[in-house]
Design a protein around this motif. Structure first.
Motif, PDB file in Angstrom:
ATOM      1  N   GLN A 135       2.019   5.302  15.799  1.00 30.55           N
ATOM      2  CA  GLN A 135       2.402   6.714  15.903  1.00 30.55           C
ATOM      3  C   GLN A 135       2.612   7.325  14.527  1.00 30.55           C
ATOM      4  N   PHE A 136       3.285   6.598  13.646  1.00 24.77           N
ATOM      5  CA  PHE A 136       3.510   7.145  12.304  1.00 24.77           C
ATOM      6  C   PHE A 136       2.208   7.187  11.506  1.00 24.77           C
ATOM      7  N   ILE A 137       1.357   6.187  11.692  1.00 24.95           N
ATOM      8  CA  ILE A 137       0.051   6.198  11.019  1.00 24.95           C
ATOM      9  C   ILE A 137      -0.729   7.449  11.403  1.00 24.95           C
ATOM     10  N   ARG A 138      -0.702   7.823  12.674  1.00 24.16           N
ATOM     11  CA  ARG A 138      -1.394   9.046  13.104  1.00 24.16           C
ATOM     12  C   ARG A 138      -0.798  10.274  12.414  1.00 24.16           C
ATOM     13  N   HIS A 139       0.511  10.273  12.259  1.00 30.32           N
ATOM     14  CA  HIS A 139       1.174  11.376  11.555  1.00 30.32           C
ATOM     15  C   HIS A 139       0.687  11.454  10.111  1.00 30.32           C
ATOM     16  N   LEU A 140       0.583  10.297   9.455  1.00 31.71           N
ATOM     17  CA  LEU A 140       0.098  10.245   8.073  1.00 31.71           C
ATOM     18  C   LEU A 140      -1.353  10.687   7.969  1.00 31.71           C
ATOM     19  N   GLU A 141      -2.165  10.280   8.922  1.00 33.79           N
ATOM     20  CA  GLU A 141      -3.575  10.680   8.912  1.00 33.79           C
ATOM     21  C   GLU A 141      -3.707  12.201   9.008  1.00 33.79           C
ATOM     22  N   ASN A 142      -2.896  12.807   9.865  1.00 30.39           N
ATOM     23  CA  ASN A 142      -2.914  14.263   9.982  1.00 30.39           C
ATOM     24  C   ASN A 142      -2.441  14.928   8.691  1.00 30.39           C
ATOM     25  N   LEU A 143      -1.405  14.355   8.095  1.00 31.95           N
ATOM     26  CA  LEU A 143      -0.840  14.921   6.872  1.00 31.95           C
ATOM     27  C   LEU A 143      -1.820  14.837   5.708  1.00 31.95           C
ATOM     28  N   THR A 144      -2.412  13.676   5.521  1.00 36.41           N
ATOM     29  CA  THR A 144      -3.245  13.428   4.340  1.00 36.41           C
ATOM     30  C   THR A 144      -4.701  13.830   4.535  1.00 36.41           C
ATOM     31  N   GLY A 145      -5.130  13.929   5.800  1.00 34.63           N
ATOM     32  CA  GLY A 145      -6.539  14.189   6.070  1.00 34.63           C
ATOM     33  C   GLY A 145      -7.407  12.958   5.903  1.00 34.63           C
ATOM     34  N   ILE A 146      -6.794  11.779   5.794  1.00 33.04           N
ATOM     35  CA  ILE A 146      -7.532  10.525   5.626  1.00 33.04           C
ATOM     36  C   ILE A 146      -7.536   9.781   6.959  1.00 33.04           C
ATOM     37  N   PRO A 147      -8.696   9.619   7.604  1.00 35.72           N
ATOM     38  CA  PRO A 147      -8.736   8.938   8.905  1.00 35.72           C
ATOM     39  C   PRO A 147      -8.694   7.421   8.761  1.00 35.72           C
ATOM     40  N   ASN A 148      -8.356   6.771   9.860  1.00 34.56           N
ATOM     41  CA  ASN A 148      -8.440   5.308   9.987  1.00 34.56           C
ATOM     42  C   ASN A 148      -7.574   4.567   8.969  1.00 34.56           C
ATOM     43  N   LEU A 149      -6.393   5.095   8.712  1.00 32.82           N
ATOM     44  CA  LEU A 149      -5.472   4.400   7.819  1.00 32.82           C
ATOM     45  C   LEU A 149      -4.977   3.102   8.448  1.00 32.82           C
ATOM     46  N   LEU A 150      -4.759   2.114   7.589  1.00 27.34           N
ATOM     47  CA  LEU A 150      -4.245   0.818   8.019  1.00 27.34           C
ATOM     48  C   LEU A 150      -2.935   0.525   7.315  1.00 27.34           C
ATOM     49  N   ALA A 151      -1.955   0.088   8.081  1.00 27.23           N
ATOM     50  CA  ALA A 151      -0.699  -0.348   7.486  1.00 27.23           C
ATOM     51  C   ALA A 151      -0.840  -1.773   6.995  1.00 27.23           C
ATOM     52  N   ASP A 152      -0.208  -2.077   5.875  1.00 25.36           N
ATOM     53  CA  ASP A 152      -0.212  -3.441   5.349  1.00 25.36           C
ATOM     54  C   ASP A 152       1.019  -4.156   5.887  1.00 25.36           C
ATOM     55  N   LYS A 153       0.833  -4.935   6.939  1.00 21.87           N
ATOM     56  CA  LYS A 153       1.963  -5.626   7.575  1.00 21.87           C
ATOM     57  C   LYS A 153       2.560  -6.699   6.667  1.00 21.87           C
ATOM     58  N   THR A 154       1.808  -7.095   5.604  1.00 19.91           N
ATOM     59  CA  THR A 154       2.332  -8.093   4.667  1.00 19.91           C
ATOM     60  C   THR A 154       3.141  -7.442   3.547  1.00 19.91           C
ATOM     61  N   ILE A 155       3.128  -6.134   3.486  1.00 22.75           N
ATOM     62  CA  ILE A 155       3.794  -5.309   2.447  1.00 22.75           C
ATOM     63  C   ILE A 155       3.589  -5.876   1.044  1.00 22.75           C
ATOM     64  N   GLU A 156       2.382  -6.275   0.740  1.00 20.60           N
ATOM     65  CA  GLU A 156       2.041  -6.840  -0.568  1.00 20.60           C
ATOM     66  C   GLU A 156       2.300  -5.827  -1.683  1.00 20.60           C
ATOM     67  N   GLY A 157       3.192  -6.193  -2.606  1.00 25.48           N
ATOM     68  CA  GLY A 157       3.538  -5.311  -3.714  1.00 25.48           C
ATOM     69  C   GLY A 157       4.525  -4.219  -3.340  1.00 25.48           C
ATOM     70  N   GLY A 158       4.767  -4.052  -2.034  1.00 24.66           N
ATOM     71  CA  GLY A 158       5.695  -3.014  -1.576  1.00 24.66           C
ATOM     72  C   GLY A 158       7.009  -3.625  -1.141  1.00 24.66           C
ATOM     73  N   GLY A 159       7.538  -3.133  -0.011  1.00 24.21           N
ATOM     74  CA  GLY A 159       8.821  -3.632   0.464  1.00 24.21           C
ATOM     75  C   GLY A 159       9.952  -2.783  -0.063  1.00 24.21           C
ATOM     76  N   ILE A 160      10.925  -3.425  -0.682  1.00 27.26           N
ATOM     77  CA  ILE A 160      12.038  -2.681  -1.266  1.00 27.26           C
ATOM     78  C   ILE A 160      12.103  -2.961  -2.766  1.00 27.26           C
ATOM     79  N   HIS A 161      12.416  -1.926  -3.516  1.00 29.34           N
ATOM     80  CA  HIS A 161      12.446  -2.005  -4.975  1.00 29.34           C
ATOM     81  C   HIS A 161      13.795  -1.502  -5.494  1.00 29.34           C
ATOM     82  N   GLN A 162      14.196  -2.031  -6.629  1.00 26.86           N
ATOM     83  CA  GLN A 162      15.325  -1.426  -7.330  1.00 26.86           C
ATOM     84  C   GLN A 162      15.261  -1.757  -8.815  1.00 26.86           C
ATOM     85  N   SER A 163      15.870  -0.864  -9.586  1.00 30.34           N
ATOM     86  CA  SER A 163      15.897  -1.022 -11.039  1.00 30.34           C
ATOM     87  C   SER A 163      17.309  -0.783 -11.540  1.00 30.34           C
TER      88      SER A 163
END
Length: 277
Positions: free
Chosen positions: A89-117
């Protein structure tokens, strides 16, 4: 509730127009993004850098800390916020927002996740790696950052800077304040970062949740490139070190993609040399 679709769908048409016409490249800043109870709870359970699993990215081009081991991320952030923001559902929201179809979520969150400095942390201006490290046909397309920094005055620094595509100047500065989201396209020249060391007091950190979205493309239809760090016009001789470090990161990215080396490995190496100082 994590994300109120009924609320954000009301502004989606306007948000879409603002996103796609934004300069220096498509992006959008939204405040009060998560439902307030969800944002408050995420901040409350946000782990400390000393806790298990954190990867310490400490080299010329960045000084920050990341946690992307799903089993070590607090359950509410993992099974609540991250799961929702990677949902169909959120991916569809992002596709509408960005105009980029067929977005895929990275379930492994490679390089992402949570960050702090911590105080003194920074991230030099860069354009992100273009291909998922372990999925060679996945092209990186969109970044989503959720900030969780309460009572964060401008004097602390740490604003996200969006730079012109020719690296001539910073075009936009976005303060990383509590429950603010930034979404932006990750093209080959989407330069961004927070390059000046943050000045928050000891014991306070710049916190965020970072998620990346991809599209599956034909093999060989786009160029594979590591994170492209760039010097600013006033960086002077520092530009040499930025360039050398960038080349080292490119070698590491190649090893990571071809030999299965992960960020745990580089974190341990960097920590070893930090202890030797």
């Amino acid at each position: 509730m994590i994300f109120d679709y009924s609320k954000w769908n009301i502004t989606l048409e306007t948000d879409t127009k603002n996103y796609q016409k934004a300069l220096p490249y498509p992006h959008l800043v939204l405040d009060n993004f998560l439902e307030i109870e969800a944002a408050e709870k995420a901040l409350d359970v946000f782990p400390k850098i000393e806790d298990a699993g954190w990867i310490h990215y400490v080299h010329v081009n960045e000084k920050k800390h990341g946690l992307n081991k799903l089993e070590l991320i607090p359950a509410f952030i993992r099974d609540g916020i991250i799961k929702e923001l990677n949902s169909p559902q959120f991916i569809r929201h992002l596709e509408n927002l960005t105009g980029i179809p067929n977005l895929l979520a990275d379930k492994t969150i490679e390089g992402g996740g949570i960050h702090q400095s911590e105080r003194g942390g920074y991230l030099n201006i860069h354009a992100d790696f273009t291909v998922h490290p372990h999925k060679k046909t996945w092209k990186r397309r969109v970044n989503l950052l959720v900030y969780l920094n309460k009572d964060w005055p401008t004097s602390y620094g740490g604003a996200l800077e969006l730079w012109e595509k020719d690296m001539s100047k910073c075009a936009v500065k976005i303060e990383p304040v509590f429950n603010r989201i930034v979404v932006f396209n990750t093209d080959e020249d989407s330069y961004h970062g927070f390059p000046d060391p943050i000045q928050c007091p000891a014991g306070i950190t710049r916190k965020s949740i970072a998620l990346y979205y991809f599209t599956k493309e034909k093999k060989g239809s786009f160029k594979r490139r590591a994170t492209n760090y760039r010097a600013r016009p006033n960086d002077g001789f520092k530009a040499v070190f930025i360039w050398v470090d960038k080349k080292m990161i490119a070698i590491y990215t190649w090893l990571k993609g071809n030999l299965g080396i992960n960020d745990d490995f580089v974190s341990k190496v960097l920590n070893f040399f930090q202890k030797k100082k």
